[in-house]
Motif scaffolding. Structure first.
Motif: not given
Length: 478
Positions: A3-5, A7, A27-29, A69, A72
């Motif tokens: 996973k990556v954040t 952007t 997504d890591a978030t 955003s 998410q």
């Protein structure tokens, strides 16, 4: 899965390798949020979770419509639904169904508003188009005429108005109703319309009223228009029938003793086409319009028959009797019509002066040049005016063209001709079961009776030599 954040740069730069059908980035978030891409399509945000032990994947939307955003936040909301024991796919299906239901409701409302605004004129045009294939040409033309706006320069009127202009046609009786919404065509409106029309043209208004009733019956049987009617048929009211009155019965016909006078007057008409038309009307009992639209191709001189275009049966074949044949042989063949309209004005100066004097007495202007007005159809348009004039000159006022048809049926009683024979020649529907289903008289049998009728009528008129008294046997063409 690594996973990556997420952007904006990573999302916009994500692509699916050409050798794979699809690729994912997670997504890591936000738990369960991923980005799915295919070689041919644009990347889209997806949510993947576990509901009741099974993987659940829901598409959130494309990267051009959702920011990182927002995607998410949507993924967290979908995970909360799973935590609450709800399937996020059901939520999405419900949302789609609700959107479709709302769209359908809006479309139905728009259609209902459009239907509510439909005018009588719009529905009348649909009605005529729907029924055209079931009607005859004349019947269809009558419906068009009764809904015309009027205001056109009259083709039949020659008497000038006080201001020196030619008269204009009146609007058809039904034209007054065409602008109303169909839902506003109530019994009260129709009764008011009937009372107004009855003051100026009650006979025509009665015909239009009957046609209006048939039209509204058609609307009542049509699911698109029946909901707009204020009642099953707003035109069927006692008051409308009373204000329009009852049609008067006509009994005009020639008596036996009047035949010599009538034939003498008609044979004296200077237009041979009109003269022949009137005599053939009496000797065949045809309807005025049927005789007017007789074509040369309908006349068979070899087998002595005529094909009449019938309003009830479509067409009927009747015998071509000797005197009628001699009249037809003497007519000019200007066009396809047997009773063609006059084309040229006489070159005789005395005839021209007589015509000008005639128009001067009527307060109208005589045609100029060598050509006179002719009907657009190419056949006679108003032979009734000549008939009225000659009848008035010999004391037979009130005898109409239809009276000649009535005379044929009445005079045949002197010979005790079978009623069914006369009805078949005239084109009346059979009036009894035996006539309708069992008796089919061939043309030769009709000829026996028809020639007896013609011979007797001519004898009462003092006409004995058919060829000499009728017309030249050679056909004139021009």
């Amino acid at each position: 899965m690594a996973k990556v954040t997420f952007t904006a740069a990573r999302v916009n730069g994500f692509r699916c390798p050409a050798d794979k059908k699809q690729a994912f980035m997670w997504d890591a978030t936000a738990p369960g949020l991923g980005l799915r891409a295919t070689p041919a399509g644009r990347p889209a945000y997806v949510f993947q979770g576990v509901y009741q032990g099974k993987d659940v994947r829901v598409t959130i939307g494309g990267t051009d419509a959702w920011t990182v955003s927002d995607a998410q936040a949507k993924a967290r909301a979908l995970q909360r639904l799973i935590d609450e024991g709800k399937d996020p796919r059901d939520l999405k299906r419900d949302a789609i169904a609700a959107a479709e239901a709302k769209s359908a409701a809006l479309a139905a409302q728009a259609e209902a508003e459009k239907l509510e605004a439909l005018t009588v004129g719009e529905v009348w045009r649909v009605y005529l188009e729907d029924r055209k294939s079931f009607w005859g040409e004349r019947h269809y033309a009558d419906h068009v005429k009764m809904a015309k706006a009027g205001g056109e320069v009259s083709k039949r009127g020659v008497k000038l108005a006080p201001d020196g202009t030619k008269p204009k046609t009146m609007p058809g009786p039904i034209y007054q109703l065409l602008g109303l919404p169909l839902r506003d065509l109530t019994p009260v409106v129709i009764e008011r319309w009937a009372a107004e029309q009855a003051k100026t043209r009650p006979t025509y208004a009665r015909l239009c009223w009957r046609c209006l009733k048939v039209f509204l019956n058609w609307c009542a049987e049509n699911q698109d228009f029946s909901v707009l009617l204020s009642s099953s048929n707003p035109a069927k009211t006692k008051k409308a029938r009373e204000v329009l009155g009852k049609p008067s019965t006509h009994d005009d016909s020639l008596e036996r003793g009047q035949l010599a006078t009538w034939f003498g007057a008609v044979k004296g008409i200077d237009n041979p086409v009109i003269s022949a038309y009137l005599q053939i009307m009496l000797l065949t009992g045809a309807r005025p319009g049927e005789a007017l639209t007789l074509k040369w191709e309908d006349v068979d001189f070899q087998w002595k028959s005529m094909k009449i275009r019938d309003k009830d049966e479509g067409e009927r074949v009747i015998p071509l009797t000797p005197y009628v044949s001699s009249l037809l042989c003497g007519l000019p063949r200007r066009n396809e019509w047997v009773f063609s309209s006059t084309r040229a004005l006489s070159q005789d100066p005395d005839a021209i002066r007589r015509r000008e004097a005639k128009h001067a007495r009527k307060g109208s202007v005589a045609p100029t040049g060598e050509r006179v007005r002719t009907s657009a159809s190419g056949h006679l348009a108003d032979p009734g005016s000549s008939h009225r004039c000659v009848c008035a000159s010999v004391g037979l006022e009130g005898l109409t063209l239809h009276g000649l048809r009535r005379s044929f049926a009445t005079l045949s009683e002197w010979l005790e001709i079978p009623t069914g024979v006369v009805a078949q020649i005239q084109g009346h529907k059979p009036s009894a079961t035996a006539e309708k289903h069992y008796k089919r008289r061939p043309l030769d049998l009709l000829r026996v009776h028809h020639e007896r009728i013609e011979e007797w009528i001519l004898a009462q008129a003092g006409i004995t030599n058919l060829t000499e008294e009728g017309a030249q046997t050679s056909t004139v063409t021009d």
